[in-house]
Design an enzyme around this catalytic site. Structure first.
Site, short mmCIF file in Angstrom:
data_model
loop_
_atom_site.label_atom_id
_atom_site.label_comp_id
_atom_site.label_asym_id
_atom_site.label_seq_id
_atom_site.Cartn_x
_atom_site.Cartn_y
_atom_site.Cartn_z
N TRP A 50 11.94 74.66 79.90
CA TRP A 50 10.71 75.06 80.61
C TRP A 50 9.90 73.83 80.99
CZ3 TRP A 50 5.50 75.14 78.34
CH2 TRP A 50 5.45 74.64 77.03
N ASP A 51 10.25 72.69 80.46
CA ASP A 51 9.64 71.42 80.85
C ASP A 51 9.63 71.26 82.37
OD1 ASP A 51 10.52 71.37 78.22
OD2 ASP A 51 10.91 69.22 78.20
N GLU A 66 5.92 74.94 68.24
CA GLU A 66 7.14 75.36 67.53
C GLU A 66 7.01 75.22 66.02
OE1 GLU A 66 9.85 72.81 69.65
OE2 GLU A 66 10.52 74.44 70.97
#
Lengths: 767, 767
Positions: free
Chosen positions: B358-359, B489
């Site tokens: 998703w970077d 995370e």
């Protein structure tokens, strides 16, 4: 499900007919063990078909390098694997130089296996037509001696049926074995010497890294018509050694090969004396001979059954189920050696690694306490005491300090053997089961001595852990325990699992009480323990604060405790409303879907109500049972037994019976289609609890043995015995009567259905 | 930290001195790439010291068998690994039959590397005394052509300094390579042909399973004093082929070897024509010659810099840092091929596998939108459209239905490439970033066409996912999203991650708006999409219900949104109050300890405030920044940039500058001591954002480009350019002035510090 593959029989497992698909399953079911070693029911002769070879020596393990996808800090770098040991049962057979191999025979008929649970032996017989058209009949009997527990014996009889034939029999031992579940295909064994002298052979091998030295040994003799056959030397191979017998067998003549084998291990002998010890054993065995050894085996098993048998009249499958469970527990663990424990697969497979789970304390201890002398239960407790230092190290690794102890989720030698963070680091309720077992042992046996001698130190380590693991929530104004996995492993990293919080509180409060009791009654022990643990009253005050202000999630609307903070946010669809195609969810659903579902793998709050039943009213139990049971999928072998007990307590005998059947024949009927990997040993103790504590309603309340007997309508009667504080009570329950018989000298008072009953020795009392 | 190892320099990376310990780090830092291929800065000549060999071809991967400790349902059985490709740079050197190997030389002096970012080339030079006492001087220059992007060129010059010597040079290509991060040591490549013709050589090899066919090729010439040296044939080995040049070099004479090499791949050519294509390329290269190719390289890089350079006056380290980031992004991805994406390590290492996170959408897209033509950003969006069917399959595997799409956490070809359940299954906010990128593209470029053509279908798949992933909580009377991992995370399997819930709501609402807009404005596309997706108003009504009733955890006491339901139950000790010995927590603490701590790995709620800043007041931002920043440990490379932008927005320039330095020199100064594994490519785009959006305050609001320029006190001035809707604006900020310059024909209105400013083409406007 695999019904009717094992014939219903009260005392034996019997398989008839040879099906290659069933070989691995039967290898598990017909496994034999004697507490010190065990083996899957592999064929003696060569078999080229699909098989899972397994021989295991209790306590011999290998630290396999951990395999993970993504490393998490705190994982053990290595962990103990149950090791497949050298094979000593092998006997290769050649008939006119054609190898006997059931996978290649033209025809196999009358194939039969029997595992005689009453007497502790295993036979296999068949007739086979070899590719060279010679027909043979084979009868093999095998057992692992309970008396000489380093020894096993095999009698292998072969008859040629349709012609004369040259028979060559090659009994051998073989250290060229591997583990099916090796992580990195490491070599686990290093073979250092291979030798044969006459009809004996020896392989010395030690495990890599752990350096357990073993001698695998054998002796073989063969005879035809009572004439001994001359032994021939066999060329030693690198990892295989043995001897050979050759004979021209006439039609209908039988050759009988007797083989003794087993292991001597450095855990019990000096490494330099393993061969001597083996020779000594072989001398003893050959002096006694197969028949005498077998007779002793029968006597020893008779003594075990005398104390631990449960009879069931009117339901042969239930009878076979419970005996199979009791038999396997006794094959796995006999409590002779406090270094050993009750592996989840016993000696029937190698899955999972490690030998000890919280199953031992939560499920197995009650069985061993009631059916053995109390030394056996003591051994199980001592095991954890011996691992206390490692449990402290383990907690330290995870960031705890000051002697806080976290026992591993799975262990062999006290070190952690598991590496799923949500289990290894978070399923910490195991620590509570270990403390509870200390309480349970005292409650049942009345023997307080373990606590001042060993138990209090264990309790202190555990209380310290709970104190540190909880934290104060300024929002809730209570202490909370965040990030745990409860007994229901279908929820991970949850907050305030009711069961865990309840155990934590109980552990601290119980430890505080025992500190006072030991201080008052055992001042020398107390001083030693305080000096060693450096425990201060400042610290215990902090413990008490945590325990007294523990948070328990509760729903006012439902008037129940919540399994965890977020349980009521889930979509509460009952199991019965799930499509059949969704079950079992552990096979059909992705892990995240399971986690956010309300489905419970095994009893969680109800497990807590089982352990601490005196703290809750029957109405509370009913409310929680009715709320949680409909969400429980019982996808752990440890779940149905607790539900069976609770259903019986609520007088719901039909439900209790359904749960009982599920637990007792789990492996026999192969509910989960995985019996080929090995048996579910520890849950077998739960089956015993279902009858004794569930149907029999046995409890210990205020130092008294109590019963509230009920009987499933499918049964005519059932009976069991318990050893309560060295008094043996036999309980027999039929549809309209319960009778008690006490062995011994003194009278004893028990409670039945909450009424006092006096038992007189040798006199049957009917209630 | 590794300061001053790379010399501060505005345009180059320079290393001086040979240290064997630094070889692997420098191999990463001096990596070169051209968007189509790339390679670590490995030595051309043989090197027996510690090295990490790596050459990579964009889009060529291998599905490696997944490795896990414990399998979870839903894990991909295989996943795509970035593949180490055959090596074409090798040139072995023998001096009087002594191999030149820097690891065994008696002395190495004047060792220098330079990576010239301005012109896109890499040189290495040194003097060395071989074991046979011959002193040589070597100068090598290498680049990967941006114009002929299947081609690279090397000029290798060797001078003997202290005597005459026989020089043997062996340029070769080699397909005998392995991946450092292979799971099971599979063989990834199958070499099918090896051939040399004169001074050219070719190896055809295809990847196992994926069957990408490649031809690795080379051509070499050598000359001394402008005299060509005769090429000698080399015996072909199984996996190695090349040619040889031999010459008796006089003292101080120089031999120059020129080598062209590279790959032709079946993704761009017919498999049968790979060698032809290679020959064609080599013809072109040798016709142009090294100097001309290098000149073109400089021109092409000049054009890239013309648009994307950021200048910083007064802070050479900051200048070097930002240019290194911009340079690496351009080396990794140029947007020419919508099958490619921006791998987290680019062409500098092989860790992580897969190429797309998703970077790309959350961090890289703004950089590429502002510094390239809009086709590049379109390519990135098209990539996800092309993977839509696989995202739907992926969601199906996890239990979703009806065309719900979950894009993988990590991917190469649309399939999931990751296997940590708490990430793979639960870090679902990635789906939101993909939707946001569609919005962001339209907002920035003003080009709506992507939405009716492709984007709306992606949005529908994503909206369907969110609708199904949420469930109604009868307790909260709102829709909740259970069991997720947010951008932070360091919390797993949490409930109601504010960021995820906010994105989910936004995605549905945005999709509903686009449905209406496409219906109104693009009826043909609308009909096609509705027919294909079978979307009904009943379904969209249900979406709307979920979005309109989404739950957001909020603390009345703190007046802030909570990162997740349980955040306030944690022990809220600020990062500054942690002992130094506890940092970084991802190295010092066990995973469970991290999980139950309040520490935030990377911006989570603040990331949401970044994406949706118009929805929140500056006071709200401040409150949330002040609450969460003190718990943020920034142990992800993606964290400091967002904090830098938010700090700048709050006018806290010192803090913003500290965060900027941390992000911009992460690899150059090797903050995390891991640069030898490769560079952190995607977070480099975050560095760009820190300057342009943070210090420059660039936003697009109501179709207008807006700025609120600030400058760190450490800088004299800085400047950058953006391509906004095909208009190039150069922004220069100094301590007391901001100026704007517009390229093109028409005037343009922007807002600066909330004031309207009219830019006239070619005229500098000072504000």
């Amino acid at each position: 499900m695999n019904q009717d593959y094992i014939k219903p029989n009260p005392w034996s497992l019997i398989e008839e007919g040879f099906e290659t698909d069933r070989v691995k399953s039967s290898e598990s079911l017909f496994s034999i063990g004697n507490g010190a070693m065990g083996q899957r029911a592999n064929f003696e002769e060569y078999y080229s078909g699909d098989t899972f070879q397994g021989s295991y020596i209790a306590g011999v393990y290998y630290p396999d390098k951990t395999r993970v996808g993504w490393w998490k800090n705190g994982y053990p770098e290595y962990f103990a694997k149950v090791l497949n040991a050298p094979n000593w049962i092998g006997i290769n057979i050649h008939v006119n130089e054609q190898a006997l191999d059931l996978a290649t025979c033209k025809k196999v008929t009358s194939f039969k296996r029997e595992l005689n649970m009453k007497e502790g032996w295993y036979i296999r017989s068949f007739q086979a037509t070899l590719p060279n058209d010679i027909e043979v009949k084979v009868d093999v009997q095998r057992f692992l001696s309970l008396d000489l527990d380093e020894l096993g014996a095999i009698e292998y009889k072969l008859t040629v049926l349709n012609s004369d034939a040259n028979i060559r029999m090659t009994p051998y031992i073989d250290s060229g074995i591997t583990n099916e579940d090796s992580n990195w295909d490491d070599k686990f064994w290093n073979t250092t010497s291979v030798a044969s002298i006459g009809n004996r052979a020896f392989i010395e091998a030690h495990t890599m890294k752990t350096n357990f030295a073993t001698c695998t040994f054998m002796e073989a003799t063969a005879e035809v018509n009572n004439q001994m056959i001359e032994v021939l030397e066999l060329q030693d191979e690198e990892l295989v050694v043995g001897c050979q017998f050759q004979h021209e067998l006439k039609t209908n003549e039988t050759i009988t090969l007797t083989k003794y084998g087993g292991y001597t291990v450095s855990t019990n002998h000096k490494p330099s004396e393993l061969i001597d010890a083996a020779n000594h054993l072989l001398n003893e065995a050959s002096e006694l001979g197969f028949e005498v050894l077998l007779k002793k085996q029968k006597q020893t098993w008779a003594a075990i059954w005398e104390m631990s048998d449960i009879t069931i009249e009117g339901d042969v499958k239930a009878q076979q189920g419970i005996r199979f469970n009791i038999f396997q527990l006794n094959q796995t663990y006999l409590g002779k050696d406090s270094r050993l424990n009750i592996g989840p697969k016993g000696f029937t497979g190698e899955k999972y690694g490690g030998s000890t789970y919280w199953d031992t304390e939560a499920y197995c201890l009650p069985f061993y306490m009631a059916t053995k002398n109390q030394e056996v239960a003591w051994s199980l407790l001592e095991y954890r005491y011996n691992h206390l230092e490692k449990a402290i190290e383990n907690a330290k690794k995870l960031g705890f300090s000051n002697g806080a102890a976290l026992y591993p989720m799975v262990t062999m030698n006290g070190e952690e053997c598991h590496n799923e963070w949500e289990i290894t680091f978070e399923e910490i309720h195991r620590n509570g089961a270990i403390a509870f077992a200390i309480y349970n042992y005292y409650r049942f046996t009345g023997d307080y001595s373990y606590i001042p001698e060993m138990g209090l130190e264990v309790l202190i380590g555990i209380a310290r852990f709970w104190h540190q693991r909880a934290n104060y929530s300024s929002k809730k104004k209570k202490f909370v325990i965040l990030g745990v996995t409860g007994p229901n492993e279908y929820e991970n990293n949850i907050n305030n699992n009711w069961y865990t919080n309840y155990l934590a509180k109980w552990c601290i409060k119980y430890t505080l009480k025992q500190l006072q009791k030991v201080k008052d009654g055992y001042p020398v022990d107390y001083d030693r323990i305080i000096a060693h643990t450096k425990l201060t009253s400042d610290e215990t005050d902090l413990w008490d604060e945590v325990a007294s202000n523990m948070f328990f999630p509760f729903s006012k609307k439902h008037q129940i405790f919540l399994q965890q903070d977020g349980f009521l946010d889930k979509e509460l669809i009952k199991v019965n409303d799930l499509a059949k195609s969704d079950r079992p969810i552990n096979q059909k659903w992705s892990w995240d879907r399971i986690l956010r579902s309300p489905y419970i793998k095994q009893a969680d709050i109800l497990q807590g109500f089982y352990l601490f039943e005196e703290d809750f009213s029957i109405e509370e139990l009913e409310k929680h049972f009715d709320f949680y049971e409909p969400f429980t999928v019982h996808e752990s072998s440890l779940s149905p037994c607790v539900h069976s007990i609770q259903a019986a307590k609520l007088g719901r005998m039909d439900q209790a019976y359904t749960f009982y059947l599920r637990t007792s024949r789990l492996d026999l009927d192969d509910y989960n289609k995985e019996v080929e990997e090995g048996l579910h040993i520890t849950s077998m103790a739960g089956t015993w609890m279902s009858i004794v504590e569930g149907f029999g309603g046995m409890r210990v309340l205020e130092d008294k043995l109590c019963f509230t007997p009920q009987i499933p309508k499918q049964w005519k009667s059932y009976s069991f015995k318990v050893n309560f504080r060295n008094r043996i009570i036999k309980v027999s329950v039929s549809v309209d009567n319960t009778s008690f018989e006490l062995t011994g000298q003194e009278e004893m008072s028990i409670r039945v259905n909450n009424q006092r009953v006096i038992l007189l020795p040798g006199k049957q009392v009917n209630v």
